[in-house]
Design an enzyme around this catalytic site. Structure first.
Site, PDB file in Angstrom:
ATOM      1  N   CYS A 116      47.410 -57.093 -43.919  1.00  0.00           N
ATOM      2  CA  CYS A 116      46.300 -57.388 -43.014  1.00  0.00           C
ATOM      3  C   CYS A 116      45.372 -56.189 -42.861  1.00  0.00           C
ATOM      4  O   CYS A 116      45.826 -55.044 -42.788  1.00  0.00           O
ATOM      5  CB  CYS A 116      46.855 -57.744 -41.630  1.00  0.00           C
ATOM      6  SG  CYS A 116      47.206 -59.473 -41.436  1.00  0.00           S
ATOM      7  N   ARG A 121      46.905 -48.005 -41.850  1.00  0.00           N
ATOM      8  CA  ARG A 121      48.275 -48.326 -42.239  1.00  0.00           C
ATOM      9  C   ARG A 121      48.831 -47.402 -43.332  1.00  0.00           C
ATOM     10  O   ARG A 121      49.181 -47.845 -44.434  1.00  0.00           O
ATOM     11  CB  ARG A 121      48.391 -49.801 -42.658  1.00  0.00           C
ATOM     12  CG  ARG A 121      47.857 -50.736 -41.600  1.00  0.00           C
ATOM     13  CD  ARG A 121      48.221 -52.160 -41.844  1.00  0.00           C
ATOM     14  NE  ARG A 121      49.532 -52.473 -41.309  1.00  0.00           N
ATOM     15  CZ  ARG A 121      50.073 -53.685 -41.331  1.00  0.00           C
ATOM     16  NH1 ARG A 121      49.425 -54.687 -41.863  1.00  0.00           N
ATOM     17  NH2 ARG A 121      51.259 -53.910 -40.815  1.00  0.00           N
ATOM     18  N   ARG A 396      49.955 -66.850 -44.004  1.00  0.00           N
ATOM     19  CA  ARG A 396      50.864 -65.746 -44.324  1.00  0.00           C
ATOM     20  C   ARG A 396      52.034 -65.683 -43.342  1.00  0.00           C
ATOM     21  O   ARG A 396      53.095 -65.152 -43.676  1.00  0.00           O
ATOM     22  CB  ARG A 396      50.106 -64.413 -44.277  1.00  0.00           C
ATOM     23  CG  ARG A 396      49.211 -64.199 -45.482  1.00  0.00           C
ATOM     24  CD  ARG A 396      48.700 -62.765 -45.516  1.00  0.00           C
ATOM     25  NE  ARG A 396      49.734 -61.897 -44.991  1.00  0.00           N
ATOM     26  CZ  ARG A 396      49.532 -60.928 -44.105  1.00  0.00           C
ATOM     27  NH1 ARG A 396      48.331 -60.667 -43.674  1.00  0.00           N
ATOM     28  NH2 ARG A 396      50.533 -60.194 -43.674  1.00  0.00           N
TER      29      ARG A 396
HETATM   30  C1  UD1 Z   1      55.485 -53.934 -38.592  1.00  0.00           C
HETATM   31  C2  UD1 Z   1      55.275 -55.433 -38.584  1.00  0.00           C
HETATM   32  C3  UD1 Z   1      53.900 -55.748 -38.033  1.00  0.00           C
HETATM   33  C4  UD1 Z   1      53.697 -55.103 -36.680  1.00  0.00           C
HETATM   34  C5  UD1 Z   1      54.046 -53.611 -36.726  1.00  0.00           C
HETATM   35  C6  UD1 Z   1      54.044 -52.955 -35.368  1.00  0.00           C
HETATM   36  C7  UD1 Z   1      56.602 -56.156 -40.458  1.00  0.00           C
HETATM   37  C8  UD1 Z   1      56.620 -56.792 -41.810  1.00  0.00           C
HETATM   38  N1  UD1 Z   1      55.395 -55.939 -39.936  1.00  0.00           N
HETATM   39  O1  UD1 Z   1      54.508 -53.387 -39.461  1.00  0.00           O
HETATM   40  O2  UD1 Z   1      53.795 -57.175 -37.916  1.00  0.00           O
HETATM   41  O3  UD1 Z   1      52.356 -55.256 -36.285  1.00  0.00           O
HETATM   42  O4  UD1 Z   1      55.353 -53.424 -37.286  1.00  0.00           O
HETATM   43  O5  UD1 Z   1      54.923 -53.583 -34.511  1.00  0.00           O
HETATM   44  O6  UD1 Z   1      57.635 -55.922 -39.866  1.00  0.00           O
HETATM   45  N2  UD1 Z   1      52.369 -45.453 -39.400  1.00  0.00           N
HETATM   46  C9  UD1 Z   1      52.053 -44.227 -39.949  1.00  0.00           C
HETATM   47  N3  UD1 Z   1      52.687 -43.850 -41.096  1.00  0.00           N
HETATM   48  C10 UD1 Z   1      53.632 -44.639 -41.702  1.00  0.00           C
HETATM   49  C11 UD1 Z   1      53.952 -45.886 -41.127  1.00  0.00           C
HETATM   50  C12 UD1 Z   1      53.302 -46.266 -39.979  1.00  0.00           C
HETATM   51  O7  UD1 Z   1      51.213 -43.501 -39.431  1.00  0.00           O
HETATM   52  O8  UD1 Z   1      54.178 -44.219 -42.726  1.00  0.00           O
HETATM   53  C13 UD1 Z   1      51.686 -45.888 -38.171  1.00  0.00           C
HETATM   54  C14 UD1 Z   1      50.832 -47.144 -38.391  1.00  0.00           C
HETATM   55  O9  UD1 Z   1      49.551 -46.832 -38.875  1.00  0.00           O
HETATM   56  C15 UD1 Z   1      50.804 -47.735 -37.006  1.00  0.00           C
HETATM   57  C16 UD1 Z   1      52.183 -47.370 -36.447  1.00  0.00           C
HETATM   58  O10 UD1 Z   1      52.668 -46.309 -37.243  1.00  0.00           O
HETATM   59  O11 UD1 Z   1      49.828 -47.091 -36.225  1.00  0.00           O
HETATM   60  C17 UD1 Z   1      53.154 -48.515 -36.448  1.00  0.00           C
HETATM   61  O12 UD1 Z   1      53.288 -49.040 -37.732  1.00  0.00           O
HETATM   62  P1  UD1 Z   1      54.658 -49.660 -38.251  1.00  0.00           P
HETATM   63  O13 UD1 Z   1      55.623 -49.780 -37.120  1.00  0.00           O
HETATM   64  O14 UD1 Z   1      55.082 -48.891 -39.444  1.00  0.00           O
HETATM   65  O15 UD1 Z   1      54.198 -51.095 -38.694  1.00  0.00           O
HETATM   66  P2  UD1 Z   1      54.627 -51.888 -39.968  1.00  0.00           P
HETATM   67  O16 UD1 Z   1      56.061 -51.608 -40.293  1.00  0.00           O
HETATM   68  O17 UD1 Z   1      53.620 -51.748 -41.038  1.00  0.00           O
END
Ligand code: UD1
Length: 417
Positions: A116, A121, A396
């Protein structure tokens, strides 16, 4: 492209059954290649994200088969460590494959994942966690190449409790050498489900659901049959629909404690909520405004329900401040809601919503999954006719979304244009 045609303004009555959680199923699919034996996932939702993940498993050499809602995966012949870039770009969760593909083959290659359009991300936390486990990572030309003989346990502190990074590190460590400790881990219920799944396979994972997850590496994992937890975001979406449209809804196969933050907000705006085992009953009240919606990691208010909740705030009495702390561009649905008569001002990560008595039908465009769901709810609640495009976003994450809404009284149909 497909779109909904909605004639809104009718209250919703009846019962809706919730599917298995998208965000639980996706990491379970990634985990299934950690064994050579057959894995069966019962009640597997046929949403597009899941179908794309199943296709990735196929590309890796797994045999997959849907029988009704049961998905069986035979990973015994999996031989390919490269995740096709077209699929990786379709699906953010393809990044989970890194951890499990590395654990299985000692190497992995993937294009930077898509998903999305709700913010930058980044995946830096995933990659630094994997590096701490001894994985050598090279990033070049939009691809990530990983190699390792065997992951080696490490003490890892996440800068932020990322759901995906926590899951990826667990997947990479579960068959590694020694103990891995993940501190400041995410506490989402889907991580607990992954822990339960892996432990049923013979893994040794503890602490999921708290801020410290401990993984003790094991030599072998076995096949299993498993039913994932139900989808808290889908349950929340229908509860919010009911609060917006009025009427009385029963949401079946829900896990109330997983949406405690939403239930608290719904009670605050005068909805009547009753809980009986896995059923949540809701009756819309006066719809006083929720004052503040601030997203945060679990158990705080989920970012995935921010868009539907913002749509609800648009038709509440009074003003609401919405603060989106997780994703920096997750307000695109608000511009569309303004076409329907919503009164909204956005400043950075905050939105100021002044409630109006009702929304009016309009042609609106979804640009992400939960935003699309929010616009559909707004259309179902609004006076007059609306169209909601483009449904590929909604597909999705929701199975039979319009059928479920129609069953409880909404006038909604899908057309191809
Ligand atoms: C998962 C969920 C998504 C949900 C999100 C937050 C799945 C498949 N998707 O996404 O639906 O909206 O959790 O609850 O489970 N971040 C970083 N670096 C990284 C990883 C994350 O800076 O390497 C930041 C992201 O930009 C964001 C925050 O951490 O601001 C949370 O992201 P994250 O918990 O990782 O979300 P997802 O796992 O992508």
């Amino acid at each position: 492209m497909e779109k909904y045609i909605v004639k809104g303004g009718k209250p919703l009555y009846g019962e809706v059954e919730i599917q298995s959680a998208k965000n639980a199923v996706l990491p379970l699919l990634a985990a299934s290649i950690l064994t050579d034996e057959k894995v069966v996932i019962h009640k597997c939702p046929r949403i597009v994200d899941v179908l794309n993940m199943v296709q990735i498993l196929g590309e890796l050499g797994c045999r997959t088969n849907f029988e009704g809602d049961d998905l069986s995966i035979d990973p015994s012949d999996a031989a390919n460590h490269e995740i096709p870039s077209a699929l990786a770009k379709e699906l953010r969760s393809s990044v989970f494959m890194l951890g499990s593909v590395i654990a299985r083959f000692g190497r992995a290659r993937i294009a930077y994942p898509g998903g999305c359009d709700i913010g930058l991300r980044p995946i830096d936390l995933h990659l630094s966690g994997l590096r701490r486990l001894g994985v050598k990572i090279e990033e070049e030309g939009g691809y990530i190449d990983c190699t390792v003989d065997e992951t080696v346990g490490a003490d890892i502190v996440l800068d932020f409790p990322s759901v995906g990074a926590t899951e990826n590190i667990i997947l990479a460590a579960v068959k590694g050498k020694g103990r891995t400790i993940i501190r400041n881990s995410a506490k989402e219920p889907e991580i607990v489900d992954l822990q339960n799944f892996l432990n049923r396979m013979g893994g040794k994972v503890t602490g999921a659901g708290t801020s410290t997850v401990i993984v003790d590496g094991v030599k072998k994992l076995y096949g299993l049959e498993y039913t994932p937890i139900s989808d808290r975001i889908e349950a929340g979406t229908f509860l919010i629909a009911s609060a917006m449209c009025g009427g009385e809804l029963a949401v079946k196969n829900a896990i109330p404690e997983n949406i405690a933050a939403l239930l608290h907000k719904l009670r605050e705006i005068s909805c009547k909520i009753a809980i009986e085992n896995d059923k949540i009953y809701i009756k819309s009240g006066k719809r006083l405004s929720p004052k503040l919606i601030e997203t945060s990691p679990f158990p705080g208010f989920p970012t995935d329900l921010q868009a539907p909740m913002s749509a609800l705030a648009c038709v509440c009495e009074g003003s609401t401040v919405v603060v989106e702390n997780l994703f920096e561009t997750r307000f695109k649905h608000l511009a569309e809601l303004m076409r329907m008569g919503a009164d909204v001002t956005v400043r950075g990560r905050s939105a100021f919503i002044r409630g109006v008595p009702e929304l009016r039908g309009a042609d609106v465009f979804a640009s992400d999954l939960r935003g699309g769901a929010a616009l559909t709810l707004a259309a179902v609640a609004a006076e007059g006719e609306s169209t909601v495009s483009d449904l590929s976003h909604i597909d999705r994450g929701y199975t039979e979304f319009e059928d479920k809404l129609r069953k409880v009284g909404a006038n909604i149909r899908r057309i191809r244009v």
